[in-house]
Design an enzyme around this catalytic site. Sequence first.
Site, PDB file in Angstrom:
ATOM      1  N   GLY A 241       0.840  -1.200   0.000  1.00 35.32           N
ATOM      2  CA  GLY A 241       0.000   0.000   0.000  1.00 35.32           C
ATOM      3  C   GLY A 241       0.872   1.245   0.000  1.00 35.32           C
TER       4      GLY A 241
ATOM      5  N   LYS B  88     -13.989   4.332  15.232  1.00 32.81           N
ATOM      6  CA  LYS B  88     -13.910   5.790  15.424  1.00 32.81           C
ATOM      7  C   LYS B  88     -14.193   6.533  14.121  1.00 32.81           C
ATOM      8  CE  LYS B  88      -9.951   6.509  13.199  1.00 32.81           C
ATOM      9  NZ  LYS B  88      -9.717   7.422  12.082  1.00 32.81           N
TER      10      LYS B  88
HETATM   11  O1  LIG Z   1      -7.153   7.346  11.233  1.00 32.76           O
HETATM   12  C1  LIG Z   1      -6.838   8.519  11.126  1.00 32.76           C
HETATM   13  C2  LIG Z   1      -6.137   9.264  12.168  1.00 32.76           C
HETATM   14  O2  LIG Z   1      -5.711   8.439  13.203  1.00 32.76           O
HETATM   15  C3  LIG Z   1      -7.198   9.272   9.924  1.00 32.76           C
HETATM   16  O3  LIG Z   1      -8.569   9.317   9.833  1.00 32.76           O
HETATM   17  P1  LIG Z   1      -9.235   9.780   8.467  1.00 32.76           P
HETATM   18  O4  LIG Z   1      -9.228   8.598   7.544  1.00 32.76           O
HETATM   19  O5  LIG Z   1     -10.606  10.220   8.866  1.00 32.76           O
HETATM   20  O6  LIG Z   1      -8.391  10.912   7.966  1.00 32.76           O
END
Ligand SMILES: O=C(CO)COP(=O)(O)O
Length: 426
Positions: free
Chosen positions: A22, A283
Amino acid sequence: MATPHIDSAEHYSKKHKVTVVGSGNWGSTISKIVAESTREHPELFEEQVQMWVYEEDVEYKGTTQKLTSVINEHHENIKYLPDIKLPTNLVANPSLLDAVKDSSILVFNLPHQFIRRICEQLKGNIVPFARGISCIKGVNVSDEGVALFSEWIGEGLGIYCGALSGANIASEIAAEKYSATTIAYDPPPMDSSRNPSRNATPRSQTPNRAPQKNTADQLSVTPLADLHHKDARGRRSKTKLTPVPPEYPPLDHITFKTLFYRPYFHVSMVSDVAGTSLGGALKNIIAVAAGFVEGRGWGNNAKAEVMRIGLLEMVQFGQQFFGETVQEKTFTVESAGVADLITSCQGGRNFRCAKLAVERGVSVQEVEAAELNGQKLQGTSTAAEVNSFLKMRGLEQEYPLFTAVHDILEGRKQVDDIPSLVAADH
Ligand SMILES: O=C(CO)COP(=O)(O)O
Ligand SMILES: NC(=O)C1=CN([C@@H]2O[C@H](COP(=O)(O)OP(=O)(O)OC[C@H]3O[C@@H](n4cnc5c(N)ncnc54)[C@H](O)[C@@H]3O)[C@@H](O)[C@H]2O)C=CC1
């Protein structure tokens, strides 16, 4: 690190080759980190790090070029991590199978919707004793249930795979601004029995400590003959693992901490793979909710309240579906839990796109396509996947915030409905 972290008595004739699968915003940042570490630790790792790149054409100084050529010539991923110099020992490789050839450490770091196809191609084409770390934030939902990508990758490829997750907005870490992460790695018995004390890394310790002495008791806890290990739910895994040959450094907490630690990127090693992975996946749904309420102009109290409710739903989800191996403290103490929730709800892509969607009166997907230049949101698909899993079990009402986010994304509910949908007496 001035002092070598490995006991000077321990010398290994072979070194681990590292491949990062990746090369997006986070994939390129993690590749930078591990390439800096392999250069610093020739006693453990081969210096050159391979980074598999999903090849595409990019415009560079008025000409169309392959992204891998630009990365290898100019040491910059101009599309996904612009303005950051990548180490010269990091090699961009468009061939997946060539990139993983002879690699004993595989770091999986790509948007979760692409991992299935990648694993299908990797099956049977990797070093049998390889070990993995998944940096993917998402969960894999199928008819059989919900699985972590670490366990899904591990079972699919016949290897052990841990998880890395934390408050890790990639652009800040790429600029070497101080942050921390959590690596969950519950080593298989045959790895830990080489030296069990090396896997009990207290949170406060830096990776350059000398290993503690083993006792006969510790060494006898896990028989070398046991080629299975516990999965993230504490069950005996069906996967029969190939031991890491003794000529190689052990693939344990100290080695992984050494690989990922940088002075600007601190690492806490834990064993709760499920809690660590779920924190990173769930989250993202809450960050979408935070973007919705911010976009509506409701301010800090509203955002704090959706974060509070979301945190409770995260813990509840972990304990309900992954059982006793999930520790509440992973969510409340580790970077992979509450810290990731906070940073993502302040400035993550899911938060920013959801906020803009409400402000502009368009869908989150439209903002993603317009603003992210090919980067992918994980919160929208995770909300749908988690919802489908909960719906199948008639449990949507037990997770009102997760359900509200999905219903708003689907256009069945409005942001204005959030307070009544998540009300405690609902
Ligand atoms: O996991 C992330 C920060 O820890 C980034 O989150 P996003 O994908 O919402 O930018
Ligand atoms: N970007 C960040 O700040 C952070 C991201 N993460 C997580 O890391 C994981 C990887 O995310 P990013 O590196 O940020 O990716 P990204 O969002 O930058 O995604 C784009 C990547 O997907 C690749 N891609 C596009 N189409 C593809 C296909 N068909 N097959 C395979 N690959 C394809 C692109 O080449 C590119 O490398 C995600 O799970 C994310 O949640 C975790 C912490 C921080």
